[in-house]
Design a protein around this motif. Sequence first.
Motif, short mmCIF file in Angstrom:
data_model
loop_
_atom_site.label_atom_id
_atom_site.label_comp_id
_atom_site.label_asym_id
_atom_site.label_seq_id
_atom_site.Cartn_x
_atom_site.Cartn_y
_atom_site.Cartn_z
N PRO A 181 0.81 -1.22 0.00
CA PRO A 181 0.00 0.00 0.00
C PRO A 181 0.85 1.28 0.00
CG PRO A 181 -0.82 -1.54 1.65
CD PRO A 181 0.47 -2.09 1.14
N TYR A 182 2.13 1.15 0.32
CA TYR A 182 3.03 2.30 0.35
C TYR A 182 3.82 2.43 -0.95
CZ TYR A 182 2.03 1.92 5.31
OH TYR A 182 1.39 1.83 6.52
N GLY A 183 3.60 1.52 -1.89
CA GLY A 183 4.36 1.49 -3.13
C GLY A 183 5.31 0.30 -3.12
N PRO A 184 6.19 0.20 -4.10
CA PRO A 184 7.13 -0.92 -4.14
C PRO A 184 8.02 -0.94 -2.89
CG PRO A 184 7.18 0.31 -6.20
CD PRO A 184 6.36 1.11 -5.24
N LEU A 185 8.17 -2.11 -2.31
CA LEU A 185 8.96 -2.28 -1.09
C LEU A 185 10.09 -3.26 -1.37
CD1 LEU A 185 9.33 -1.92 2.00
CD2 LEU A 185 7.80 -3.89 2.26
N ARG A 186 11.33 -2.81 -1.26
CA ARG A 186 12.49 -3.69 -1.41
C ARG A 186 12.83 -4.24 -0.04
NH1 ARG A 186 18.61 -2.22 -2.72
NH2 ARG A 186 19.25 -4.24 -3.53
N THR B 96 9.33 -17.02 -0.26
CA THR B 96 9.05 -15.62 0.00
C THR B 96 8.02 -15.55 1.13
OG1 THR B 96 8.50 -13.49 -1.02
CG2 THR B 96 7.20 -15.39 -1.73
N TRP B 97 7.69 -14.36 1.56
CA TRP B 97 6.72 -14.18 2.65
C TRP B 97 5.32 -14.49 2.12
CZ3 TRP B 97 9.44 -14.11 6.82
CH2 TRP B 97 10.72 -13.59 6.79
N ASP B 98 4.43 -14.96 2.99
CA ASP B 98 3.12 -15.42 2.53
C ASP B 98 2.15 -14.31 2.18
OD1 ASP B 98 2.64 -14.62 5.15
OD2 ASP B 98 1.39 -16.33 5.64
N ARG B 99 2.44 -13.08 2.59
CA ARG B 99 1.56 -11.97 2.22
C ARG B 99 2.35 -10.67 2.26
NH1 ARG B 99 -1.06 -9.55 6.91
NH2 ARG B 99 -0.11 -10.46 8.76
N PRO B 100 1.95 -9.69 1.47
CA PRO B 100 2.67 -8.42 1.48
C PRO B 100 2.33 -7.62 2.73
CG PRO B 100 0.79 -8.29 0.01
CD PRO B 100 0.87 -9.72 0.50
N PRO B 101 3.12 -6.61 3.01
CA PRO B 101 2.81 -5.76 4.17
C PRO B 101 1.52 -5.01 3.95
CG PRO B 101 4.58 -4.81 2.88
CD PRO B 101 4.30 -6.15 2.29
#
Length: 135
Positions: free
Chosen positions: A100-105, A119-124
Amino acid sequence: MVQAATGIAAAEAGPDGRPGALPAQALDHGTGYLLAAAVLRALSDRQRTGGAGRVIRLSLAGTASWLLHGLSPVPPAGGGPPGPYDPGDPAPWLTVTGSPYGPLRHALPPVHYAGAPRTWDRPPSRWGTDPAVWR
């Protein structure tokens, strides 16, 4: 106390010269992460080669020195003082995820074994929007 003893408090001092502190608990967290990595390395070495246990020695002051001076937290295999730290190319350990904040590296999960998630099971999500439940 470690930040004062190692010079971090002076390095983080305000314009008035009053000693400062790191904005996050980098020494505590960093030393904890190094300990977790050392334990995993010891267990994987034991699994691969057999053998006995291993002594792991870390300290907050050692982590402070590593962060301040760019030295390896681990002495060379032949003994002697730690040398310059070369972390190598971080690209294989990083990814970019939409949020929701844009692309996250960010870093990928550090543990790899057969069947482990890559990878992680869900985005932030946005701060304060997740329900207070265990997943």
